[in-house]
Scaffold this motif. Structure first.
Motif, PDB file in Angstrom:
ATOM      1  N   GLY A   1       0.782  -1.411   0.052  1.00  0.00           N
ATOM      2  CA  GLY A   1      -0.075   0.062   0.200  1.00  0.00           C
ATOM      3  C   GLY A   1       0.783   0.998  -0.096  1.00  0.00           C
ATOM      4  O   GLY A   1       2.096   1.344   0.381  1.00  0.00           O
ATOM      5  N   THR A   2       0.217   2.345  -0.477  1.00  0.00           N
ATOM      6  CA  THR A   2       0.803   3.484  -0.832  1.00  0.00           C
ATOM      7  C   THR A   2       0.735   4.423   0.723  1.00  0.00           C
ATOM      8  O   THR A   2       0.112   3.730   1.614  1.00  0.00           O
ATOM      9  N   LEU A   3       1.060   5.361   0.850  1.00  0.00           N
ATOM     10  CA  LEU A   3       0.938   6.455   1.971  1.00  0.00           C
ATOM     11  C   LEU A   3      -0.569   6.637   2.143  1.00  0.00           C
ATOM     12  O   LEU A   3      -1.129   6.829   3.194  1.00  0.00           O
ATOM     13  N   GLY A   4      -1.160   6.972   1.009  1.00  0.00           N
ATOM     14  CA  GLY A   4      -2.575   6.954   0.772  1.00  0.00           C
ATOM     15  C   GLY A   4      -3.562   5.976   1.462  1.00  0.00           C
ATOM     16  O   GLY A   4      -4.371   6.147   2.565  1.00  0.00           O
ATOM     17  N   LEU A   5      -3.128   4.735   1.238  1.00  0.00           N
ATOM     18  CA  LEU A   5      -3.976   3.313   2.002  1.00  0.00           C
ATOM     19  C   LEU A   5      -3.376   3.491   3.501  1.00  0.00           C
ATOM     20  O   LEU A   5      -4.313   3.588   4.230  1.00  0.00           O
ATOM     21  N   LYS A   6      -2.103   3.742   3.623  1.00  0.00           N
ATOM     22  CA  LYS A   6      -2.071   3.792   5.285  1.00  0.00           C
ATOM     23  C   LYS A   6      -2.732   4.770   5.884  1.00  0.00           C
ATOM     24  O   LYS A   6      -3.253   4.872   7.067  1.00  0.00           O
ATOM     25  N   GLY A   7      -2.780   5.986   5.226  1.00  0.00           N
ATOM     26  CA  GLY A   7      -3.539   7.040   5.870  1.00  0.00           C
ATOM     27  C   GLY A   7      -5.027   6.922   5.889  1.00  0.00           C
ATOM     28  O   GLY A   7      -5.487   7.102   6.985  1.00  0.00           O
ATOM     29  N   ILE A   8      -5.955   6.271   4.916  1.00  0.00           N
ATOM     30  CA  ILE A   8      -7.103   6.285   5.057  1.00  0.00           C
ATOM     31  C   ILE A   8      -7.517   5.026   6.093  1.00  0.00           C
ATOM     32  O   ILE A   8      -8.558   4.899   6.846  1.00  0.00           O
ATOM     33  N   MET A   9      -6.874   3.888   6.251  1.00  0.00           N
ATOM     34  CA  MET A   9      -6.906   2.917   7.156  1.00  0.00           C
ATOM     35  C   MET A   9      -6.547   3.642   8.575  1.00  0.00           C
ATOM     36  O   MET A   9      -7.666   3.396   9.610  1.00  0.00           O
ATOM     37  N   LYS A  10      -5.849   4.576   8.816  1.00  0.00           N
ATOM     38  CA  LYS A  10      -5.718   5.244  10.083  1.00  0.00           C
ATOM     39  C   LYS A  10      -6.833   6.247  10.375  1.00  0.00           C
ATOM     40  O   LYS A  10      -7.462   6.217  11.552  1.00  0.00           O
ATOM     41  N   ALA A  11      -7.045   6.812   9.268  1.00  0.00           N
ATOM     42  CA  ALA A  11      -8.302   7.876   9.483  1.00  0.00           C
ATOM     43  C   ALA A  11      -9.552   7.361   9.761  1.00  0.00           C
ATOM     44  O   ALA A  11     -10.500   7.814  10.432  1.00  0.00           O
ATOM     45  N   ARG A  12      -9.735   6.165   9.200  1.00  0.00           N
ATOM     46  CA  ARG A  12     -11.164   5.690   9.568  1.00  0.00           C
ATOM     47  C   ARG A  12     -10.989   4.290  10.328  1.00  0.00           C
ATOM     48  O   ARG A  12     -12.030   3.607  10.253  1.00  0.00           O
ATOM     49  N   ASN A  13      -9.757   3.976  10.858  1.00  0.00           N
ATOM     50  CA  ASN A  13      -9.674   3.026  11.644  1.00  0.00           C
ATOM     51  C   ASN A  13     -10.101   1.445  11.220  1.00  0.00           C
ATOM     52  O   ASN A  13     -10.429   0.674  11.684  1.00  0.00           O
ATOM     53  N   TYR A  14      -9.534   1.326   9.751  1.00  0.00           N
ATOM     54  CA  TYR A  14      -9.874   0.192   9.270  1.00  0.00           C
ATOM     55  C   TYR A  14      -8.873  -0.826   9.745  1.00  0.00           C
ATOM     56  O   TYR A  14      -7.970  -0.776   9.798  1.00  0.00           O
ATOM     57  N   SER A  15      -9.494  -2.079   9.950  1.00  0.00           N
ATOM     58  CA  SER A  15      -8.606  -3.293  10.316  1.00  0.00           C
ATOM     59  C   SER A  15      -8.631  -4.192   9.157  1.00  0.00           C
ATOM     60  O   SER A  15      -9.455  -4.137   8.031  1.00  0.00           O
TER      61      SER A  15
END
Length: 436
Positions: free
Chosen positions: A64-78
């Protein structure tokens, strides 16, 4: 001839470096989408849950890109969120796949949209746009200078299947899909891009609706298109929306009723907070002689500066009263704690054999919402509570406690207690000390 090969290699190396440089400076990144579908095809091809998680992790998350890491963090995706979504909604995923692979077709429009923002706001700072696949919690959000697009929602349309969702979620999804979000993809990205330029919000409803409404107003102004948010047109035509917002502005617990939620309200229109912020921004803009200065003020509004926010809102005369007067009226309307039945508050002579603490209120409450918290002395000073219940009539509430001798106690009765109309209680600190 001796120098031909080295020269050729040198030219290729320059071209190669230039190509990498261009890619590294790319403002729109969509590699997460292809990675997701590579993982998806293997995940749905097996019933082995261990292998499903392995494919998701190795082919999607780890790549994943920084974007994927970011959206997972922002929306607490597991990882479980992704696997559950993939396994639960096969028809949905099949219906959106083709659309999510169209990002390249929007690159030119997106870059043009960014240039349009720069025309109205020359101070625009660079940001990167990442098209990712999330787990159905947001079509778009931001972290710092990253625009994070949840393509599984942002690129849906009227052909997207919603039948696998349940209840109110299905209703909300169907309304959203039928609005053809993919047709407004550029506007969504520009809206989120504006968010990367704004100052951080503080945790109150007014800040949130201004933050969203300003981003939407700046976006449609820059692009010269109408907003795609149904809430804005609905709010303009229904004065009751503003009246309801004025009445609920200071409640403190109701963000989901106005923003980012499928919460069902009496208007049957979601995200009506966007209208409130948008209308305040629009009035300020229309009144301004210097339009570019007005845009700059909106984008750079400091949400931590109460006087600046109040001035921005009050000078529009959008609400029926200034914010300070509205708060004073709200504060006067709030229920209060009248007394504690078993002892005087702040007493140092409470019998440690006391088994109940009954809080009496100034008026009946709704008998549903309750909450207690620690005082400033923390958990050590909070009594052991074995039960809690409403007294008949809902004008008193009892905690069943076990107290220790010679101990200082604190119990914070929070503003989660509410009247039938939803008006929150003024917080009240119970503080006492037991005898030896």
């Amino acid at each position: 001839m001796k120098n031909t090969v080295p020269l050729f290699i040198f030219i290729l190396s320059i071209l190669g470096c230039d190509h990498k440089a261009k890619n590294s400076n790319q403002n729109i990144i969509s590699s997460d989408i292809a990675n997701f579908w590579n993982a998806y095809d293997l995940i749905v091809a097996t019933n082995d849950s261990i292998m499903q998680y392995k494919y998701l992790d190795s082919l999607y998350i780890q790549k994943g890109t920084l974007g994927l890491k970011g959206i997972m963090k922002a929306r607490n995706y597991s990882q479980q969120d992704y696997i559950d979504a993939i396994n639960s909604y096969p028809k949905f995923w099949k219906s959106i796949r083709e659309n999510t692979l169209k990002t390249d077709a929007y690159v030119s429009e997106l870059n043009s949209g960014i240039e349009r923002i720069k025309k109205v706001y020359p101070e625009l700072k660079p940001a990167k746009i990442y098209f990712t696949i999330g787990a159905l919690r947001t079509p778009g959000t931001t972290i710092d200078s990253l625009v994070l697009i949840g393509s599984e929602l942002a690129m849906t349309d009227g052909n997207t299947v919603s039948s696998e969702f349940q209840g109110d979620i299905q209703r909300g999804r169907r309304i959203y899909f039928d609005s053809n979000p993919i047709d407004n993809l550029v506007l969504l990205n520009v809206h989120e891009y504006v968010h990367t330029q704004q100052k951080p919000v503080v945790n109150n409803l007014l800040s949130y609706v201004l933050h969203e409404g300003i981003a939407e107003f700046v976006s449609v102004t820059a692009l010269g298109v109408p907003s795609s948010a149904p809430a804005i047109e609905y709010g303009k035509q229904n004065e009751a929306v503003k009246t309801k917002f004025e009445n609920e502005l200071f409640f403190g617990y109701n963000r989901h009723e106005w923003l980012w939620s499928d919460y069902k309200n009496e208007f049957n229109v979601r995200d009506l907070g966007y209208y409130i912020g948008y209308q305040i921004a629009e009035i300020n803009y229309n009144k301004a002689e210097d339009k570019q200065a007005a845009i700059k003020e909106m984008i750079e509004l400091d949400y931590t500066n109460e006087s600046q926010v109040e001035d921005f809102v009050d000078r529009t005369h959008f609400f029926s009263k200034p914010l300070e007067v509205m708060y004073e009226d709200f504060d006067k309307s709030r229920p209060t704690v009248l007394k504690i039945k078993q002892f005087e508050n702040n007493s140092t002579m409470v019998n440690p054999e006391t088994k109940e603490i009954t809080v009496e209120f100034s008026e009946p409450l709704n008998g549903l919402n309750t909450s207690v918290d620690f005082g400033e002395l923390g958990a050590e000073s909070f009594p052991k509570v074995t039960d809690r219940f409403w007294e008949p009539g809902n004008q008193a509430w009892t905690l069943v406690v076990s107290l220790e001798p010679n101990k200082h106690y604190q119990i914070l009765i929070s503003n989660n207690f509410r009247t039938e109309k939803g008006i929150p209680l003024k917080p009240f600190l119970i503080e006492f000390q037991t005898t030896k």
